[in-house]
Design an enzyme around this catalytic site. Structure first.
Site, PDB file in Angstrom:
ATOM      1  CB  CYS B 189      38.257  38.902  34.353  1.00 42.16           C
ATOM      2  SG  CYS B 189      38.560  37.036  34.518  1.00 42.16           S
ATOM      3  CG  HIS B 193      34.968  42.159  37.422  1.00 45.42           C
ATOM      4  ND1 HIS B 193      33.982  42.655  38.342  1.00 45.42           N
ATOM      5  CD2 HIS B 193      34.506  41.236  36.964  1.00 45.42           C
ATOM      6  CE1 HIS B 193      33.069  41.546  38.376  1.00 45.42           C
ATOM      7  NE2 HIS B 193      33.478  40.652  37.638  1.00 45.42           N
ATOM      8  NE  ARG B 237      30.833  35.156  40.246  1.00 44.84           N
ATOM      9  CZ  ARG B 237      29.649  35.703  39.661  1.00 44.84           C
ATOM     10  NH1 ARG B 237      28.621  36.118  40.581  1.00 44.84           N
ATOM     11  NH2 ARG B 237      29.392  35.480  38.344  1.00 44.84           N
ATOM     12  CB  CYS B 241      32.846  35.071  36.028  1.00 46.26           C
ATOM     13  SG  CYS B 241      32.265  36.303  37.242  1.00 46.26           S
TER      14      CYS B 241
END
Lengths: 207, 280
Positions: B189, B193, B237, B241
């Protein structure tokens, strides 16, 4: 409330407070929970098997030291990754920049929704600016516009560029960039086309 | 990606007199988003969801009106912004979607498999055509319910519960998972991010360790995705991802998905909830 109940209540509250502190999960408890989740929360689909969740040394170290990477760990990763780079047996490091542009534009590959037989793209524009014409480029990586114009295309630069795409972590431990050659995402030939895209005098990257 | 291309084309066509500097591109993207915000098809999903909450369904022919989303049986107002949280009856930390699946089992008598069979809707032209949860023209009861329940927290402060030891564990595990890099692309992630002000193509990426970014991100899901013609939930979501990270499939309502959502909710704590929103 009876006055004599106050100490009892205070004791009870204290107990709750202590329990609250004591029940904050330890690192090892958290690690166990994560390992359990990695095992139980994912399933193999198409080419994306659960084996992909097993980390190699670099992945494990980069995850562990996500906050800050100690110098010795970073040096160790770079040294080990450098040793993985295989240059093309033909000795030819650069290919066709037009092919390279197509590969750079394509973001497909290795997802469970991708056909495993279809060659992967390099997803380069997802993270880098490359040519002036393509406005839809990402910014996770640095702009590579005029990459070759600034560096020339000597054999040393070709070798560096090939190596960077083959295994980005050989020069930058825990780089966000995939290790395209090392992890078998792109073929030798595809990488040579990307080298051409970056270094060729006629490539839009160097216009 | 398709919409990004279109947008890039529009920008190229309409901006010849402006300097091609990045700030101008950014400004145009913002303007485009605001234009989208003005009419949001999410309202249709919300209306269906409200109806479905009251509809008797399943082997027990029961509605979900006694479902406990954390604030007591039947309380929907403000429930979303207090999730995920620990539920004593299941012994698990649950987000809205896993909790709804529980209620479909306990109240309506569906099997756990039935409750989770179609978590995401598949009308319009889904970007992922092989998604087993989707089928053109098929709606997801789960998605409709999520849209309505989320809308009942609009304007409220995001305040997930992280006091119970299991909530604390979910949060800490979620944080580890956020930084977990694996797969053929070495992604996690954190790859997309972990830094401020970055983009993939033209898509802005929130830095999830930055409260302002996390609040905006968490506070605008679920969202109606123009590029797919679908309303998408927070579970979707995560699932999407993880697919793009080249990981195997993240199971719907799994512990890892809930741990990640718990982590994100906590990062977004204090933000104002403004969903279902509209997305590119």
């Amino acid at each position: 409330m009876q006055p004599k109940m106050i100490p009892a209540l205070a004791l009870a509250l204290c107990g709750i407070w202590v329990a609250g502190c004591a029940t904050r999960p330890s690192d090892s408890e958290t690690e166990r929970a994560v390992a359990e989740m990695i095992k139980a929360s994912f399933k193999t689909r198409g080419q994306a098997t659960v084996a992909r969740l097993n980390q190699d040394d670099a992945q494990a170290l980069c995850s562990k030291h996500a906050g800050e990477l100690p110098k010795d760990v970073s040096d160790g990763i770079e040294k080990a990754q450098q040793a993985t780079i295989r240059y093309p047996s033909s000795g030819k490091l650069t290919g066709d920049w037009r092919e390279g542009e197509r590969i750079a534009q394509s973001g497909v590959g290795k997802q469970f929704t991708d056909a495993p037989t279809r060659p992967a793209g390099g997803s380069c524009y997802n993270c880098h600016q490359l040519s002036k014409q393509e406005l839809s480029f990402g910014t996770i990586g640095p702009s590579l516009y005029q990459f070759g114009k600034q560096r020339g295309a000597s054999e040393a630069i070709q070798k560096y560029t090939y190596g960077k795409i083959y295994n980005s972590q050989a020069s930058t431990a825990c780089s966000n960039m995939p290790r395209f050659g090392h992890n078998g995402v792109l073929t030798e030939e595809q990488i040579t086309h990307l080298v051409a895209l970056l270094l060729d005098h006629d490539s839009p990257v160097n216009k | 990606m398709r919409i990004d291309r279109v947008l890039a084309g529009v920008l190229a066509a309409t901006l010849p007199c402006l300097s091609p500097a990045q700030q101008d591109t950014q400004k145009e993207i913002e303007r485009y988003r605001q234009m989208l915000q003005e009419s949001n098809p999410a309202e249709l999903y919300e209306a269906r969801g409200e109806e479905l909450w009251k509809t008797r369904r399943g082997p027990r022919n029961a509605s979900l009106e006694r479902c406990d989303l954390g604030l007591g049986p039947g309380v929907v107002k403000g429930a979303y912004v207090r999730l995920p949280r620990y539920f004593a009856d299941t012994g698990r930390v649950q987000d809205l979607e896993s909790r709804l699946a529980t209620c479909m089992v306990t109240l309506q008598g569906f099997t756990p498999e039935e409750a989770r069979r179609k978590p995401f809707s598949g009308t319009g032209a889904p970007m992922i055509t092989t998604d087993p949860f989707s089928g053109v023209g098929q709606r997801s009861v789960m998605t409709d319910l999520v849209a309505w329940i989320a809308s009942e927290s609009r304007g409220m402060t995001i305040a997930p519960s992280v006091s119970h030891p299991k909530e604390r564990l979910a949060y800490q595990a979620g944080e580890r998972l956020f930084y977990y890099r694996a797969g053929p692309y070495d992604f996690g992630c954190v790859t997309c991010h972990g830094e401020e002000g970055k983009r993939i193509r033209l898509q802005n990426l929130p830095k999830m360790t930055n409260a302002k970014d996390a609040q905006r991100a968490f506070g605008t899901w679920p969202g109606y995705r123009v590029s797919e013609g679908e309303l998408r939930s927070m579970q979707w979501r995560m699932w999407e991802c993880v697919r793009q990270m080249r990981f195997p499939e993240l199971e719907f309502a799994s512990d890892a998905s809930i741990a990640l959502i718990t982590y994100l909710a906590k990062q977004a704590e204090g933000g104002t909830f403004d969903a279902p929103a509209i997305k590119r």
